[in-house]
Motif scaffolding. Structure first.
Motif, PDB file in Angstrom:
ATOM      1  N   PRO A 153      47.680  44.420  30.834  1.00 46.34           N
ATOM      2  CA  PRO A 153      48.985  43.976  31.497  1.00 46.34           C
ATOM      3  C   PRO A 153      49.069  44.995  32.903  1.00 46.34           C
ATOM      4  O   PRO A 153      49.946  44.024  34.023  1.00 46.34           O
ATOM      5  N   ILE A 154      48.280  46.168  33.388  1.00 47.19           N
ATOM      6  CA  ILE A 154      48.919  46.415  34.590  1.00 47.19           C
ATOM      7  C   ILE A 154      47.761  45.891  35.366  1.00 47.19           C
ATOM      8  O   ILE A 154      48.043  45.545  36.460  1.00 47.19           O
ATOM      9  N   ARG A 155      46.820  45.416  34.964  1.00 44.55           N
ATOM     10  CA  ARG A 155      46.198  45.065  36.037  1.00 44.55           C
ATOM     11  C   ARG A 155      46.628  43.188  36.256  1.00 44.55           C
ATOM     12  O   ARG A 155      46.130  43.178  37.310  1.00 44.55           O
ATOM     13  N   LEU A 156      46.842  42.752  35.121  1.00 45.38           N
ATOM     14  CA  LEU A 156      47.484  41.060  35.245  1.00 45.38           C
ATOM     15  C   LEU A 156      49.175  41.557  36.384  1.00 45.38           C
ATOM     16  O   LEU A 156      48.917  41.002  36.870  1.00 45.38           O
ATOM     17  N   GLN A 157      49.049  42.698  36.696  1.00 46.02           N
ATOM     18  CA  GLN A 157      50.940  42.800  37.502  1.00 46.02           C
ATOM     19  C   GLN A 157      50.285  43.213  38.080  1.00 46.02           C
ATOM     20  O   GLN A 157      50.107  42.172  40.096  1.00 46.02           O
ATOM     21  N   LEU A 158      49.157  43.394  38.604  1.00 44.69           N
ATOM     22  CA  LEU A 158      48.212  44.151  39.921  1.00 44.69           C
ATOM     23  C   LEU A 158      47.766  42.754  40.814  1.00 44.69           C
ATOM     24  O   LEU A 158      48.130  42.515  41.819  1.00 44.69           O
ATOM     25  N   MET A 159      46.867  41.802  39.847  1.00 45.30           N
ATOM     26  CA  MET A 159      46.629  40.868  40.342  1.00 45.30           C
ATOM     27  C   MET A 159      47.325  39.712  40.746  1.00 45.30           C
ATOM     28  O   MET A 159      47.460  39.034  41.911  1.00 45.30           O
ATOM     29  N   SER A 160      48.444  40.209  39.917  1.00 45.85           N
ATOM     30  CA  SER A 160      49.448  39.141  41.296  1.00 45.85           C
ATOM     31  C   SER A 160      49.869  39.333  41.507  1.00 45.85           C
ATOM     32  O   SER A 160      50.320  38.282  42.446  1.00 45.85           O
ATOM     33  N   MET A 161      50.582  40.743  42.583  1.00 46.60           N
ATOM     34  CA  MET A 161      50.861  40.958  43.282  1.00 46.60           C
ATOM     35  C   MET A 161      50.192  40.473  44.721  1.00 46.60           C
ATOM     36  O   MET A 161      50.218  39.845  45.472  1.00 46.60           O
ATOM     37  N   ILE A 162      48.647  41.374  44.029  1.00 49.15           N
ATOM     38  CA  ILE A 162      47.281  40.713  45.652  1.00 49.15           C
ATOM     39  C   ILE A 162      47.675  39.353  45.881  1.00 49.15           C
ATOM     40  O   ILE A 162      47.872  38.677  46.611  1.00 49.15           O
ATOM     41  N   ALA A 163      47.056  38.730  44.468  1.00 46.08           N
ATOM     42  CA  ALA A 163      47.078  37.146  44.843  1.00 46.08           C
ATOM     43  C   ALA A 163      48.273  36.412  45.711  1.00 46.08           C
ATOM     44  O   ALA A 163      48.497  35.484  46.166  1.00 46.08           O
ATOM     45  N   SER A 164      49.883  36.758  44.984  1.00 43.66           N
ATOM     46  CA  SER A 164      51.483  36.385  45.726  1.00 43.66           C
ATOM     47  C   SER A 164      50.838  37.294  47.299  1.00 43.66           C
ATOM     48  O   SER A 164      52.737  36.375  47.572  1.00 43.66           O
ATOM     49  N   ALA A 165      50.182  37.829  47.576  1.00 35.87           N
ATOM     50  CA  ALA A 165      50.888  38.839  48.761  1.00 35.87           C
ATOM     51  C   ALA A 165      51.082  37.192  50.332  1.00 35.87           C
ATOM     52  O   ALA A 165      50.085  36.906  50.388  1.00 35.87           O
ATOM     53  N   PRO A 166      52.375  38.051  50.683  1.00 34.49           N
ATOM     54  CA  PRO A 166      52.614  37.754  51.824  1.00 34.49           C
ATOM     55  C   PRO A 166      50.893  37.610  52.872  1.00 34.49           C
ATOM     56  O   PRO A 166      51.025  38.482  53.341  1.00 34.49           O
ATOM     57  N   GLY A 167      50.610  36.909  53.168  1.00 35.53           N
ATOM     58  CA  GLY A 167      49.186  36.603  54.251  1.00 35.53           C
ATOM     59  C   GLY A 167      47.925  37.080  53.929  1.00 35.53           C
ATOM     60  O   GLY A 167      46.796  37.390  54.017  1.00 35.53           O
ATOM     61  N   GLY A 168      48.524  36.381  52.152  1.00 35.71           N
ATOM     62  CA  GLY A 168      47.056  36.723  51.021  1.00 35.71           C
ATOM     63  C   GLY A 168      46.843  38.054  51.350  1.00 35.71           C
ATOM     64  O   GLY A 168      45.138  38.489  50.409  1.00 35.71           O
ATOM     65  N   GLU A 169      47.193  39.258  51.241  1.00 39.26           N
ATOM     66  CA  GLU A 169      46.696  41.030  50.994  1.00 39.26           C
ATOM     67  C   GLU A 169      47.592  42.099  51.326  1.00 39.26           C
ATOM     68  O   GLU A 169      49.115  41.463  51.389  1.00 39.26           O
ATOM     69  N   ILE A 170      47.525  42.412  50.478  1.00 38.67           N
ATOM     70  CA  ILE A 170      48.556  43.413  50.201  1.00 38.67           C
ATOM     71  C   ILE A 170      47.475  45.120  50.429  1.00 38.67           C
ATOM     72  O   ILE A 170      46.658  45.120  49.736  1.00 38.67           O
ATOM     73  N   CYS A 171      48.875  45.642  50.825  1.00 40.16           N
ATOM     74  CA  CYS A 171      47.983  47.293  51.107  1.00 40.16           C
ATOM     75  C   CYS A 171      48.140  47.989  49.530  1.00 40.16           C
ATOM     76  O   CYS A 171      49.181  47.823  48.951  1.00 40.16           O
TER      77      CYS A 171
END
Length: 120
Positions: free
Chosen positions: A45-63
């Motif tokens: 579940p944590i990795r799925l949430q992380l993946m969602s945050m990364i994939a939906s990040a504005p500009g295509g990337e997230i710190c």
């Protein structure tokens, strides 16, 4: 991650039979290994949430500095989960000064999606 310690390669989506839906044809063994590793990584579940945050990040990337505060777990645990996503080929990482920025690998996400696509 492959047994050699290298991130798994993305399968060529244009290759014949690579990513036909499960309901249409048998998945080739070389593709099954890579795709199974990606599904396994997303099974947490944590990795799925992380993946969602990364994939939906504005500009295509997230710190990583924007990912860590979103969870009530330690920084090292977040780092472990991000490492699993990276080793499975789902994300790439780029260090800039003291921060790491993550990007989704859309080709692999498309492959996972295509594999699960079924007609009603």
């Amino acid at each position: 991650m492959s047994k050699s310690g290298q991130p798994l390669a993305v399968i060529d989506v244009n290759a014949a039979g690579c990513c036909a839906p499960l309901a249409e044809s048998r998945i080739p063994s070389e593709a099954a290994g890579t795709l199974a590793q990606a599904f396994k990584a997303l099974g947490d579940p944590i990795r799925l949430q992380l993946m969602s945050m990364i994939a939906s990040a504005p500009g295509g990337e997230i710190c990583v500095c924007d990912l860590t505060p979103a969870f009530e777990i330690s920084g090292p645990t977040i780092s472990h989960h991000l490492k699993v996503l990276k080793e499975s080929g789902l994300v790439t990482a780029e260090r800039r000064a003291s921060w790491v920025y993550y990007r989704a690998r859309p080709a692999l996400l498309r492959q996972l999606s295509a594999l699960l696509d079924v007609d009603d």
